[in-house]
Design an enzyme around this catalytic site. Structure first.
Site, PDB file in Angstrom:
ATOM      1  N   GLN A  94     -51.425 -21.457 -36.159  1.00  0.00           N
ATOM      2  CA  GLN A  94     -50.246 -22.223 -36.562  1.00  0.00           C
ATOM      3  C   GLN A  94     -49.154 -21.276 -37.052  1.00  0.00           C
ATOM      4  OE1 GLN A  94     -51.774 -25.874 -39.026  1.00  0.00           O
ATOM      5  NE2 GLN A  94     -53.315 -24.280 -39.052  1.00  0.00           N
ATOM      6  N   VAL A 107     -46.326 -18.311 -37.192  1.00  0.00           N
ATOM      7  CA  VAL A 107     -45.233 -17.928 -36.298  1.00  0.00           C
ATOM      8  C   VAL A 107     -44.856 -16.461 -36.515  1.00  0.00           C
ATOM      9  CG1 VAL A 107     -44.309 -20.266 -36.062  1.00  0.00           C
ATOM     10  CG2 VAL A 107     -43.552 -18.866 -37.984  1.00  0.00           C
ATOM     11  N   HIS A 154     -47.301 -23.262 -32.976  1.00  0.00           N
ATOM     12  CA  HIS A 154     -46.052 -23.617 -33.660  1.00  0.00           C
ATOM     13  C   HIS A 154     -44.900 -22.682 -33.289  1.00  0.00           C
ATOM     14  CE1 HIS A 154     -48.286 -26.045 -37.047  1.00  0.00           C
ATOM     15  NE2 HIS A 154     -48.287 -26.645 -35.873  1.00  0.00           N
ATOM     16  N   CYS A 162     -28.551 -23.985 -22.225  1.00  0.00           N
ATOM     17  CA  CYS A 162     -29.145 -23.616 -20.923  1.00  0.00           C
ATOM     18  C   CYS A 162     -30.662 -23.431 -21.008  1.00  0.00           C
ATOM     19  CB  CYS A 162     -28.478 -22.363 -20.366  1.00  0.00           C
ATOM     20  SG  CYS A 162     -28.849 -20.855 -21.292  1.00  0.00           S
ATOM     21  N   CYS A 190     -25.838 -18.018 -27.433  1.00  0.00           N
ATOM     22  CA  CYS A 190     -26.463 -17.548 -26.191  1.00  0.00           C
ATOM     23  C   CYS A 190     -25.555 -16.502 -25.526  1.00  0.00           C
ATOM     24  CB  CYS A 190     -26.662 -18.749 -25.275  1.00  0.00           C
ATOM     25  SG  CYS A 190     -27.287 -18.325 -23.648  1.00  0.00           S
ATOM     26  N   GLY A 230     -57.890 -20.009 -43.449  1.00  0.00           N
ATOM     27  CA  GLY A 230     -56.597 -19.954 -44.125  1.00  0.00           C
ATOM     28  C   GLY A 230     -55.623 -21.052 -43.754  1.00  0.00           C
ATOM     29  N   THR A 231     -56.126 -22.260 -43.625  1.00  0.00           N
ATOM     30  CA  THR A 231     -55.202 -23.378 -43.385  1.00  0.00           C
ATOM     31  C   THR A 231     -55.611 -24.573 -44.238  1.00  0.00           C
ATOM     32  OG1 THR A 231     -54.289 -24.935 -41.762  1.00  0.00           O
ATOM     33  CG2 THR A 231     -56.448 -24.001 -41.234  1.00  0.00           C
ATOM     34  N   LYS A 289     -59.634 -21.896 -51.072  1.00  0.00           N
ATOM     35  CA  LYS A 289     -60.087 -23.182 -51.630  1.00  0.00           C
ATOM     36  C   LYS A 289     -60.424 -24.135 -50.479  1.00  0.00           C
ATOM     37  CE  LYS A 289     -55.709 -25.606 -52.368  1.00  0.00           C
ATOM     38  NZ  LYS A 289     -54.719 -24.860 -51.623  1.00  0.00           N
TER      39      LYS A 289
HETATM   40  N1  APR Z   1     -57.322 -16.047 -47.925  1.00  0.00           N
HETATM   41  C1  APR Z   1     -57.754 -17.235 -47.461  1.00  0.00           C
HETATM   42  N2  APR Z   1     -57.080 -18.380 -47.592  1.00  0.00           N
HETATM   43  C2  APR Z   1     -55.896 -18.323 -48.247  1.00  0.00           C
HETATM   44  C3  APR Z   1     -55.373 -17.122 -48.775  1.00  0.00           C
HETATM   45  C4  APR Z   1     -56.139 -15.936 -48.587  1.00  0.00           C
HETATM   46  N3  APR Z   1     -55.749 -14.738 -49.025  1.00  0.00           N
HETATM   47  N4  APR Z   1     -54.180 -17.404 -49.361  1.00  0.00           N
HETATM   48  C5  APR Z   1     -53.967 -18.719 -49.198  1.00  0.00           C
HETATM   49  N5  APR Z   1     -55.000 -19.282 -48.526  1.00  0.00           N
HETATM   50  C6  APR Z   1     -55.157 -20.660 -48.042  1.00  0.00           C
HETATM   51  C7  APR Z   1     -54.756 -21.774 -48.991  1.00  0.00           C
HETATM   52  O1  APR Z   1     -55.845 -22.102 -49.859  1.00  0.00           O
HETATM   53  C8  APR Z   1     -54.451 -22.901 -48.016  1.00  0.00           C
HETATM   54  O2  APR Z   1     -55.622 -23.614 -47.638  1.00  0.00           O
HETATM   55  O3  APR Z   1     -54.307 -20.801 -46.930  1.00  0.00           O
HETATM   56  C9  APR Z   1     -53.918 -22.151 -46.785  1.00  0.00           C
HETATM   57  C10 APR Z   1     -52.414 -22.210 -46.653  1.00  0.00           C
HETATM   58  O4  APR Z   1     -52.038 -23.533 -46.431  1.00  0.00           O
HETATM   59  P1  APR Z   1     -50.547 -23.938 -46.051  1.00  0.00           P
HETATM   60  O5  APR Z   1     -49.602 -23.202 -46.899  1.00  0.00           O
HETATM   61  O6  APR Z   1     -50.490 -25.415 -46.031  1.00  0.00           O
HETATM   62  O7  APR Z   1     -50.381 -23.342 -44.560  1.00  0.00           O
HETATM   63  P2  APR Z   1     -50.909 -23.933 -43.189  1.00  0.00           P
HETATM   64  O8  APR Z   1     -52.154 -24.704 -43.356  1.00  0.00           O
HETATM   65  O9  APR Z   1     -50.922 -22.793 -42.222  1.00  0.00           O
HETATM   66  O10 APR Z   1     -49.741 -24.913 -42.802  1.00  0.00           O
HETATM   67  C11 APR Z   1     -49.754 -25.550 -41.547  1.00  0.00           C
HETATM   68  O11 APR Z   1     -47.620 -26.511 -41.887  1.00  0.00           O
HETATM   69  O12 APR Z   1     -45.690 -26.098 -42.971  1.00  0.00           O
HETATM   70  C12 APR Z   1     -46.258 -26.188 -41.725  1.00  0.00           C
HETATM   71  O13 APR Z   1     -45.666 -25.273 -39.661  1.00  0.00           O
HETATM   72  C13 APR Z   1     -46.149 -24.916 -40.940  1.00  0.00           C
HETATM   73  O14 APR Z   1     -47.832 -23.828 -39.603  1.00  0.00           O
HETATM   74  C14 APR Z   1     -47.577 -24.450 -40.850  1.00  0.00           C
HETATM   75  C15 APR Z   1     -48.385 -25.707 -41.009  1.00  0.00           C
END
Ligand code: APR
Length: 239
Positions: A97, A99, A115, A126, A144, A182-183, A210
């Protein structure tokens, strides 16, 4: 042993990453304390309506994120995923996800940037795509070089369709081993990938500081930093 699972060359592996994997490279996440959306409300900078209303502000936000990329490098989490692809090039896909382009910079090649990318923009008139580094970014709203139309960053905003959805859907159906790192698991459709692969029978492993929102669909969860845990887990799986 950290993981009770083993991987081998019969398994088709899919990895999904989010902002957390780039945190240790110095890039802010979106929803953690002091995350990007705390300082820039997403409705003001990351929707098609926001761009219509104030393209200068939107460009200011994306230019500063793009310029930051010149100063950051992949961290051990990215490099571990590169190692995994190197060992299993035919069975590996990385869906991100993010960029920031750091997976590509780390050497991964099978990357679907769902993303979009901060390294590209396109013309609203264009539709020509450009690498950011071939564009004059001095104007408040860059134009452009061919048709003088307004350019916009080639990132997917809220309310828009992510890239590669048909390919991703096929990949998820074939996935045997799903690693999510990490999401926060709150942004759809990416947040759906974990329950979807699980319902097809894949083994699911998560790494995050978390528990993500869709934690229930993980067979194994490793709590900690991706820069620390991914190298250890992947080394163990590659032994
Ligand atoms: N190691 C592991 N996990 C981590 C670390 C780390 N060092 N630091 C932060 N995190 C975790 C957080 O606990 C959380 O679960 O990374 C995650 C970050 O979450 P978000 O900030 O919500 O990011 P993401 O899930 O990638 O967001 C998804 O939402 O805002 C839009 O388009 C944007 O691509 C993005 C999408």
């Amino acid at each position: 042993m950290l993981s009770k699972y083993k991987i081998d060359d019969r398994l088709r592996m899919t990895v999904l990453t989010g902002a957390g994997i780039s945190a240790e490279s110095g890039i802010k996440t979106f929803r953690d304390n002091n995350g990007l959306w705390e300082n820039y409300p997403l409705e003001e900078v990351a929707t098609p309506g926001a761009f219509q209303k104030d393209p200068e502000l939107v460009w200011k936000f994306y230019k500063s994120r793009y310029y930051q990329l010149h100063k950051v490098e992949p961290n051990p989490g990215h490099l571990a995923l590169m190692k995994l692809e190197k060992r299993y090039p035919d069975n590996f896909t990385l869906i991100t996800q993010n960029v920031d382009g750091l997976h590509l910079k780390a050497g991964n090649t099978k990357v679907l940037e769902m993303h979009g990318s901060l390294h590209r923009c396109f013309c609203l008139k264009c539709r020509q795509k450009y690498a950011m580094n071939e564009i004059d970014l001095n104007p408040l709203v860059p134009v452009c070089p061919v048709c003088r139309g307004e350019l916009r960053p080639d990132v997917v905003w809220f309310g828009e369709l992510p890239n590669f959805l048909p390919e991703i859907s096929e990949i998820l159906e074939r996935t045997d081993f799903f690693l999510v790192a990490g999401t926060s698991g709150v942004v759809y459709p990416a947040a759906q990938f974990l329950p979807v692969v699980r319902s097809y029978g894949a083994v699911t492993v998560g790494v995050d500081i978390k528990a993500p929102e869709n934690y229930l669909f993980l067979d194994e969860f490793h709590q900690g930093k991706t820069g620390d845990l991914l190298p250890r887990l992947i080394n163990e799986w590659l032994e």
